[in-house]
Motif scaffolding. Structure first.
Motif, PDB file in Angstrom:
ATOM      1  N   THR A  37      43.605  29.232  33.701  1.00 47.23           N
ATOM      2  CA  THR A  37      44.260  29.747  34.905  1.00 47.23           C
ATOM      3  C   THR A  37      43.925  28.865  36.105  1.00 47.23           C
ATOM      4  OG1 THR A  37      44.023  31.957  33.960  1.00 47.23           O
ATOM      5  CG2 THR A  37      44.657  31.831  36.273  1.00 47.23           C
ATOM      6  N   LEU A  38      42.693  28.374  36.168  1.00 52.60           N
ATOM      7  CA  LEU A  38      42.317  27.457  37.253  1.00 52.60           C
ATOM      8  C   LEU A  38      43.181  26.198  37.225  1.00 52.60           C
ATOM      9  CD1 LEU A  38      38.396  27.480  37.389  1.00 52.60           C
ATOM     10  CD2 LEU A  38      39.947  27.945  39.286  1.00 52.60           C
ATOM     11  N   GLN A  39      43.332  25.612  36.036  1.00 54.18           N
ATOM     12  CA  GLN A  39      44.141  24.395  35.917  1.00 54.18           C
ATOM     13  C   GLN A  39      45.597  24.670  36.278  1.00 54.18           C
ATOM     14  OE1 GLN A  39      43.135  23.716  31.825  1.00 54.18           O
ATOM     15  NE2 GLN A  39      41.682  22.080  32.302  1.00 54.18           N
ATOM     16  N   GLN A  44      50.169  24.049  39.860  1.00 53.12           N
ATOM     17  CA  GLN A  44      51.290  24.682  40.552  1.00 53.12           C
ATOM     18  C   GLN A  44      51.204  24.488  42.062  1.00 53.12           C
ATOM     19  OE1 GLN A  44      51.420  28.790  39.285  1.00 53.12           O
ATOM     20  NE2 GLN A  44      51.629  28.220  37.134  1.00 53.12           N
ATOM     21  N   ALA A  45      50.001  24.551  42.610  1.00 54.40           N
ATOM     22  CA  ALA A  45      49.830  24.361  44.061  1.00 54.40           C
ATOM     23  C   ALA A  45      50.219  22.941  44.462  1.00 54.40           C
ATOM     24  CB  ALA A  45      48.394  24.666  44.474  1.00 54.40           C
ATOM     25  N   THR A  71      50.289  33.525  39.435  1.00 58.61           N
ATOM     26  CA  THR A  71      49.107  32.867  38.862  1.00 58.61           C
ATOM     27  C   THR A  71      47.859  33.260  39.638  1.00 58.61           C
ATOM     28  OG1 THR A  71      50.480  31.027  38.103  1.00 58.61           O
ATOM     29  CG2 THR A  71      48.106  30.635  38.207  1.00 58.61           C
ATOM     30  N   SER A  72      47.988  33.392  40.960  1.00 58.48           N
ATOM     31  CA  SER A  72      46.827  33.776  41.771  1.00 58.48           C
ATOM     32  C   SER A  72      46.344  35.171  41.401  1.00 58.48           C
ATOM     33  CB  SER A  72      47.142  33.695  43.264  1.00 58.48           C
ATOM     34  OG  SER A  72      47.973  34.759  43.675  1.00 58.48           O
ATOM     35  N   VAL A 170      36.830  28.256  45.305  1.00 59.03           N
ATOM     36  CA  VAL A 170      36.916  29.200  44.187  1.00 59.03           C
ATOM     37  C   VAL A 170      36.586  28.500  42.868  1.00 59.03           C
ATOM     38  CG1 VAL A 170      38.515  30.661  42.849  1.00 59.03           C
ATOM     39  CG2 VAL A 170      38.559  30.713  45.354  1.00 59.03           C
ATOM     40  N   GLU A 171      37.088  27.297  42.713  1.00 55.99           N
ATOM     41  CA  GLU A 171      36.811  26.529  41.497  1.00 55.99           C
ATOM     42  C   GLU A 171      35.304  26.310  41.341  1.00 55.99           C
ATOM     43  OE1 GLU A 171      38.886  22.767  39.321  1.00 55.99           O
ATOM     44  OE2 GLU A 171      38.350  22.462  41.434  1.00 55.99           O
TER      45      GLU A 171
END
Length: 175
Positions: A37-39, A44-45, A71-72, A170-171
């Protein structure tokens, strides 16, 4: 007869060996990891930022920002597993996720950027996770307005540049 039996056994063992080799090759083939989900969020961002900079249509940007909001929400859900102290704060945000892009920009700013409609939180890490949803939802709201003002694309770009900065925090918190 003995000679034929030896040839038959040799052929059978060669066939068996080659089948085992094929099985071994299939089993040892590298398995690609599913995108985390992080990737997905980061990708996407960055894609949304590029689309804003090339001034894609409002409809395309609304769809891309809605996808990033989706996704967020998944990322926030994963985040609260590691940081349960953020549950009330981020849960309230998630409950409002579908409404935020329909609000006037001023209300998004006061209610969600500035936390006016969200419960208090104790851990600053919660704030960064919140912005992963609020900024793309703001772009979604800007896109719904149709990019009518001269600065609308710039405003949308700044929202995503800022969310990428929050994403880095966040990462780090999740890794």
């Amino acid at each position: 007869m003995y000679k034929q039996l030896v040839i038959l056994l040799a052929a059978a063992s060669l066939t068996a060996c080659s089948e085992k080799e094929e099985v071994a090759q299939v089993q040892s083939a590298p398995v690609e990891k599913a995108e985390t989900t992080l990737q997905a969020y980061k990708s996407q961002a960055k894609s949304l930022l590029a689309d804003i900079r090339t001034q894609n249509t409002a409809q395309e940007l609304e769809q891309s920002s809605a996808k990033l909001v989706k996704t967020s929400r998944k990322l926030i859900s994963e985040f609260t597993v590691k940081y349960p102290q953020c549950q009330a704060y981020l849960g309230a945000l998630d409950a409002a996720a579908d409404v935020i892009p329909t609000l006037p920009l001023e209300e998004i700013e006061t209610g969600y950027h500035a936390d006016g409609k969200l419960p208090k939180f104790d851990d600053p890490v919660c704030y960064h996770a919140k912005d992963l949803l609020v900024h793309p939802a703001t772009v979604q709201a800007i896109a719904k307005l149709g990019f009518k003002s001269d600065t609308a694309y710039q405003d949308a770009e700044l929202e995503i540049v800022e969310v990428i900065a929050h994403f880095d925090q966040v990462e780090r918190a999740l890794n």
